[in-house]
Design a protein around this motif. Structure first.
Motif, PDB file in Angstrom:
ATOM      1  N   ASN A 279       0.862  -1.177   0.000  1.00 29.76           N
ATOM      2  CA  ASN A 279       0.000   0.000   0.000  1.00 29.76           C
ATOM      3  C   ASN A 279       0.897   1.225   0.000  1.00 29.76           C
ATOM      4  OD1 ASN A 279      -2.226   1.627   0.060  1.00 29.76           O
ATOM      5  ND2 ASN A 279      -3.080   0.801   1.957  1.00 29.76           N
ATOM      6  N   TYR A 280       0.317   2.388  -0.276  1.00 32.20           N
ATOM      7  CA  TYR A 280       1.091   3.628  -0.278  1.00 32.20           C
ATOM      8  C   TYR A 280       0.159   4.808  -0.086  1.00 32.20           C
ATOM      9  CZ  TYR A 280      -0.411   3.495  -5.195  1.00 32.20           C
ATOM     10  OH  TYR A 280      -1.147   3.419  -6.341  1.00 32.20           O
ATOM     11  N   ASP A 281       0.736   5.943   0.287  1.00 36.38           N
ATOM     12  CA  ASP A 281      -0.005   7.194   0.419  1.00 36.38           C
ATOM     13  C   ASP A 281       0.067   7.939  -0.906  1.00 36.38           C
ATOM     14  OD1 ASP A 281      -1.235   9.546   1.591  1.00 36.38           O
ATOM     15  OD2 ASP A 281       0.780  10.407   1.639  1.00 36.38           O
ATOM     16  N   SER A 282      -1.068   8.384  -1.410  1.00 30.60           N
ATOM     17  CA  SER A 282      -1.095   9.011  -2.737  1.00 30.60           C
ATOM     18  C   SER A 282      -0.266  10.287  -2.800  1.00 30.60           C
ATOM     19  CB  SER A 282      -2.543   9.313  -3.149  1.00 30.60           C
ATOM     20  OG  SER A 282      -3.152  10.219  -2.231  1.00 30.60           O
ATOM     21  N   LYS A 283      -0.019  10.939  -1.653  1.00 27.64           N
ATOM     22  CA  LYS A 283       0.804  12.148  -1.623  1.00 27.64           C
ATOM     23  C   LYS A 283       2.230  11.853  -1.157  1.00 27.64           C
ATOM     24  CE  LYS A 283      -3.027  15.349  -0.773  1.00 27.64           C
ATOM     25  NZ  LYS A 283      -3.568  16.399   0.130  1.00 27.64           N
ATOM     26  N   SER A 284       2.516  10.594  -0.879  1.00 29.01           N
ATOM     27  CA  SER A 284       3.858  10.158  -0.469  1.00 29.01           C
ATOM     28  C   SER A 284       4.363  10.950   0.735  1.00 29.01           C
ATOM     29  CB  SER A 284       4.850  10.272  -1.639  1.00 29.01           C
ATOM     30  OG  SER A 284       5.995   9.507  -1.389  1.00 29.01           O
ATOM     31  N   ARG A 285       3.500  11.103   1.740  1.00 28.74           N
ATOM     32  CA  ARG A 285       3.870  11.865   2.936  1.00 28.74           C
ATOM     33  C   ARG A 285       4.494  10.994   4.016  1.00 28.74           C
ATOM     34  NH1 ARG A 285      -1.964  14.145   3.903  1.00 28.74           N
ATOM     35  NH2 ARG A 285      -2.315  12.032   3.087  1.00 28.74           N
ATOM     36  N   VAL A 286       4.397   9.695   3.861  1.00 33.22           N
ATOM     37  CA  VAL A 286       5.077   8.764   4.765  1.00 33.22           C
ATOM     38  C   VAL A 286       6.044   7.930   3.935  1.00 33.22           C
ATOM     39  CG1 VAL A 286       3.256   8.656   6.499  1.00 33.22           C
ATOM     40  CG2 VAL A 286       3.174   7.099   4.541  1.00 33.22           C
ATOM     41  N   ASN A 287       7.042   7.400   4.582  1.00 33.44           N
ATOM     42  CA  ASN A 287       8.037   6.563   3.920  1.00 33.44           C
ATOM     43  C   ASN A 287       7.640   5.101   4.068  1.00 33.44           C
ATOM     44  OD1 ASN A 287       9.400   8.998   3.691  1.00 33.44           O
ATOM     45  ND2 ASN A 287      10.691   8.603   5.471  1.00 33.44           N
ATOM     46  N   ILE A 356       6.522  14.504   5.690  1.00 35.64           N
ATOM     47  CA  ILE A 356       5.102  14.679   5.968  1.00 35.64           C
ATOM     48  C   ILE A 356       4.566  16.001   5.416  1.00 35.64           C
ATOM     49  CG2 ILE A 356       5.035  13.192   7.996  1.00 35.64           C
ATOM     50  CD1 ILE A 356       5.103  15.703   9.743  1.00 35.64           C
ATOM     51  N   LEU A 357       5.467  16.908   5.032  1.00 32.25           N
ATOM     52  CA  LEU A 357       5.077  18.178   4.409  1.00 32.25           C
ATOM     53  C   LEU A 357       5.333  18.137   2.903  1.00 32.25           C
ATOM     54  CD1 LEU A 357       6.539  20.693   7.021  1.00 32.25           C
ATOM     55  CD2 LEU A 357       4.261  19.658   6.964  1.00 32.25           C
ATOM     56  N   GLU A 358       5.371  16.922   2.351  1.00 35.14           N
ATOM     57  CA  GLU A 358       5.602  16.726   0.914  1.00 35.14           C
ATOM     58  C   GLU A 358       6.932  17.342   0.486  1.00 35.14           C
ATOM     59  OE1 GLU A 358       1.938  17.194  -1.551  1.00 35.14           O
ATOM     60  OE2 GLU A 358       0.987  17.614   0.375  1.00 35.14           O
ATOM     61  N   ASN A 359       7.942  17.095   1.330  1.00 41.64           N
ATOM     62  CA  ASN A 359       9.339  17.475   1.070  1.00 41.64           C
ATOM     63  C   ASN A 359       9.581  18.980   1.073  1.00 41.64           C
ATOM     64  OD1 ASN A 359      10.637  14.925   0.884  1.00 41.64           O
ATOM     65  ND2 ASN A 359       9.705  14.633  -1.117  1.00 41.64           N
ATOM     66  N   PHE A 389       2.910  16.766  18.052  1.00 44.31           N
ATOM     67  CA  PHE A 389       1.887  17.065  17.051  1.00 44.31           C
ATOM     68  C   PHE A 389       2.369  16.696  15.647  1.00 44.31           C
ATOM     69  CE2 PHE A 389       0.335  20.663  20.056  1.00 44.31           C
ATOM     70  CZ  PHE A 389      -0.276  19.718  20.869  1.00 44.31           C
ATOM     71  N   ALA A 390       3.653  16.896  15.384  1.00 40.27           N
ATOM     72  CA  ALA A 390       4.202  16.482  14.096  1.00 40.27           C
ATOM     73  C   ALA A 390       4.145  14.957  13.956  1.00 40.27           C
ATOM     74  CB  ALA A 390       5.638  16.981  13.944  1.00 40.27           C
ATOM     75  N   PHE A 391       4.424  14.239  15.045  1.00 37.64           N
ATOM     76  CA  PHE A 391       4.267  12.783  15.046  1.00 37.64           C
ATOM     77  C   PHE A 391       2.833  12.420  14.655  1.00 37.64           C
ATOM     78  CE2 PHE A 391       7.620  10.471  17.785  1.00 37.64           C
ATOM     79  CZ  PHE A 391       8.630  11.300  17.344  1.00 37.64           C
ATOM     80  N   CYS A 392       1.884  13.052  15.325  1.00 37.52           N
ATOM     81  CA  CYS A 392       0.475  12.706  15.127  1.00 37.52           C
ATOM     82  C   CYS A 392      -0.002  13.072  13.731  1.00 37.52           C
ATOM     83  CB  CYS A 392      -0.379  13.388  16.192  1.00 37.52           C
ATOM     84  SG  CYS A 392      -0.097  12.733  17.857  1.00 37.52           S
ATOM     85  N   TYR A 393       0.572  14.113  13.159  1.00 37.85           N
ATOM     86  CA  TYR A 393       0.243  14.503  11.792  1.00 37.85           C
ATOM     87  C   TYR A 393       0.600  13.379  10.823  1.00 37.85           C
ATOM     88  CZ  TYR A 393      -0.301  17.813   7.891  1.00 37.85           C
ATOM     89  OH  TYR A 393      -0.718  18.464   6.751  1.00 37.85           O
ATOM     90  N   GLY A 394       1.766  12.775  11.028  1.00 38.56           N
ATOM     91  CA  GLY A 394       2.154  11.625  10.220  1.00 38.56           C
ATOM     92  C   GLY A 394       1.318  10.393  10.537  1.00 38.56           C
ATOM     93  N   MET A 395       0.945  10.226  11.798  1.00 36.85           N
ATOM     94  CA  MET A 395       0.146   9.068  12.188  1.00 36.85           C
ATOM     95  C   MET A 395      -1.243   9.108  11.559  1.00 36.85           C
ATOM     96  SD  MET A 395       1.418   8.960  16.166  1.00 36.85           S
ATOM     97  CE  MET A 395       0.169   7.848  16.782  1.00 36.85           C
ATOM     98  N   GLU A 396      -1.771  10.302  11.326  1.00 37.11           N
ATOM     99  CA  GLU A 396      -3.071  10.410  10.667  1.00 37.11           C
ATOM    100  C   GLU A 396      -3.007   9.818   9.256  1.00 37.11           C
ATOM    101  OE1 GLU A 396      -4.497  14.412  10.717  1.00 37.11           O
ATOM    102  OE2 GLU A 396      -5.009  14.369  12.844  1.00 37.11           O
ATOM    103  N   VAL A 397      -1.893  10.045   8.560  1.00 39.81           N
ATOM    104  CA  VAL A 397      -1.718   9.470   7.227  1.00 39.81           C
ATOM    105  C   VAL A 397      -1.678   7.949   7.320  1.00 39.81           C
ATOM    106  CG1 VAL A 397      -0.221   9.350   5.200  1.00 39.81           C
ATOM    107  CG2 VAL A 397      -0.479  11.519   6.436  1.00 39.81           C
ATOM    108  N   MET A 398      -0.962   7.429   8.311  1.00 34.71           N
ATOM    109  CA  MET A 398      -0.860   5.987   8.495  1.00 34.71           C
ATOM    110  C   MET A 398      -2.232   5.377   8.780  1.00 34.71           C
ATOM    111  SD  MET A 398       2.663   6.141  10.730  1.00 34.71           S
ATOM    112  CE  MET A 398       2.812   4.379  11.047  1.00 34.71           C
ATOM    113  N   GLN A 399      -3.030   6.080   9.555  1.00 39.47           N
ATOM    114  CA  GLN A 399      -4.379   5.596   9.851  1.00 39.47           C
ATOM    115  C   GLN A 399      -5.242   5.567   8.596  1.00 39.47           C
ATOM    116  OE1 GLN A 399      -4.995   8.426  13.070  1.00 39.47           O
ATOM    117  NE2 GLN A 399      -5.146   6.764  14.562  1.00 39.47           N
TER     118      GLN A 399
END
Length: 497
Positions: A279-287, A356-359, A389-399
């Motif tokens: 699987n992958y994130d369409s915006k590639s915000r997680v590695n 997480i900020l799209e580079n 909060f930055a952690f959680c911002y990335g965790m939202e993508v994972m969810q």
């Protein structure tokens, strides 16, 4: 009867750590790291970050010498060696295995435009379906920068390596890598199950630049006669495990299966979850990389939400705002301020481009500061809250990708030593945090034990993993945490416009 040990190295950007783990008890008998103050990172230009690979090797030797002296161990006592390393670094060597330039390390952002152009030219669908990521700022893009800007040097390159591959080369005289390592550099094609030829062709790299591939858990090479004499080891000792620091951190916490989560909060901070399907994130915000137990037959992917500005921000605050205190006193000071830091918000993005900020590279910024109301305690708390909060911002993508984040495993180290940080992460995420006594070097040692067959599997290797504490969310404060997080996201949106 002499003790039998497993040796683990953890090659970080701050230091190199070595650990000796007793095979029978699973207990770390000794560990040491060098340098004792943070290793230098060279930044010739803004956004650059380089280190000399020879420095890693020198520090590894110093750390090894210390633990061998403390334990009285000899080379005969060490049965296998494992290596953990800072991810995404680029090491270039010629045909004589001589390093051609300093390593461009993980937090160097010069290659972002090269990865972004590749993403546009090749297409999001092609990159995400094959690489699971944008080429971004990873090793392949860094090599593209070298090719364009140092063309004469590029022509001399025989092999490219990651930092852990370099240490293995110095130990054995052989150059090889793993699927997990190739995937973190954007060199692995998950659809074709081989090195990503389409990306090599796009950048104009030769397939011969890629080292031979060995399994993550296996006898990958053996200590050479020359290295044995240099380090006091036994020639022929197997090097039987290698992984990047984040997959290795998960291994160290016995996180192997889908749905299991590991976190670390050192210089950079990561929440790392295991997926059992592609699987992958369409915006590639997680590695997304191959986890340590990924094989062509068994999909195990590590999904990383990462914040580069984690411990480095906390250390900056300590050094510049509260230098008269130790870290424990600083944490206590921050805890005197209410949740939400009385309106002060810090965006912790001051250590290079953020995935997480799209580079994008926003830099660190402080918002809502009132000179008549706020003091340094507010800065301390706002910094730690901003990291969470930055952690959680990335965790939202994972969810959004379908990952369940109800439990987080972490070593009791670095930022996780701070009750303020732990309570905030539990409060915002709603997850229980389980703290364990472990570290990357000891984990790498146990990985070596699996790779050479001394342990039958990960459960035997980590049977002695010690749980130290469980932090549960304070339900009475969830609303306050959520409100502070929502305000942080509003500030982020306004700043990123």
């Amino acid at each position: 009867m002499a003790r039998q040990y497993l040796l683990g190295f953890d090659v970080g950007s701050s230091s190199v750590k070595a650990s000796l783990v007793d095979v029978e008890t699973g207990v770390c008998a000794a560990d040491a790291f060098f340098p004792e103050r943070e290793a230098p990172i060279t930044a010739v230009k803004s956004g650059w970050a380089e280190q000399d690979p020879q420095m890693w090797w020198d520090n590894a030797k110093l750390a090894l010498k210390k633990i061998m002296t403390v334990t009285g161990a000899t080379g005969e006592d060490i049965k296998a060696i494992g290596i953990s390393y800072q991810m995404h670094g680029l090491v270039c060597v010629d045909k004589d295995q001589q390093v051609l330039r300093p390593s461009i390390i993980w937090c160097d952002s010069r290659a972002v435009p090269y990865g972004e152009k590749a993403f546009r030219d090749l297409g999001a669908d092609k990159c995400l379906s094959h690489l699971l990521n944008s080429p971004g700022n990873f090793t392949a893009a860094k090599l593209a920068w070298v090719k364009e800007n140092e063309s004469e040097l590029f022509e001399k390159i025989d092999k490219i390596m990651l930092p852990g591959d370099y240490i293995a080369m110095k130990l054995s005289g052989e150059i090889n890598t793993t699927i997990s390592g190739l995937s973190e550099g954007m060199f692995w094609d998950f659809k074709e199950q081989r090195p990503a030829q389409f990306l090599l062709d796009y950048f104009g790299f030769s397939a011969t630049h890629i080292p031979d591939i060995v399994p993550t858990f296996a006898i990958q090479s053996e200590v050479s006669v020359a290295a044995a004499e240099e380090l006091g080891l036994k020639a022929g000792t197997p090097i039987s495990y290698r992984a990047g620091d984040q997959p290795n951190n998960a291994l160290s916490l016995n996180v192997f299966n889908p749905g299991e989560i590991a976190s670390t909060a050192g210089t950079s901070g990561v929440v790392y979850g295991v997926l059992g399907d592609v699987n992958y994130d369409s915006k590639s915000r997680v590695n997304i990389f191959a986890h340590v137990n990924y094989t062509k037959e068994q999909t195990r992917l590590g999904v990383l939400g990462i914040c580069n500005g984690t411990g480095i921000l906390n250390a900056w605050v300590h050094r510049n705002i509260v230098s008269d205190m130790d870290y424990a006193e600083m944490n206590d000071l921050g805890a005197t301020v209410p949740i939400g830091s009385d309106g002060v918000t810090i965006l912790p993005f001051g250590n290079g481009a953020e995935r997480i900020l799209e580079n994008r590279e926003l830099g660190c910024s402080i918002h809502g500061l009132n000179f008549n109301r706020h003091n340094r305690a507010h800065i301390v708390r706002a910094a730690q809250e901003g990291i969470v909060f930055a952690f959680c911002y990335g965790m939202e993508v994972m969810q959004q990708m379908g990952m369940d984040l109800r439990k987080i495993h972490a070593g009791k180290a670095n930022m996780f030593l701070s009750p303020l940080f732990r309570n905030t992460l539990a409060g915002v995420s709603g997850a229980n945090i389980e703290l364990f006594e472990t570290d990357g070097a000891a984990g790498a040692a146990k990985g070596a034990g699996i790779g050479c067959g001394l342990y039958k599997d990960n459960n035997e290797a980590f049977a002695t993993l010690k749980k130290l504490a469980v932090i549960e969310p304070d339900e009475a404060c969830r609303g306050e945490y959520k409100a502070a997080y929502e305000r942080w996201k509003e500030v982020l949106v306004q700043t990123a416009k």
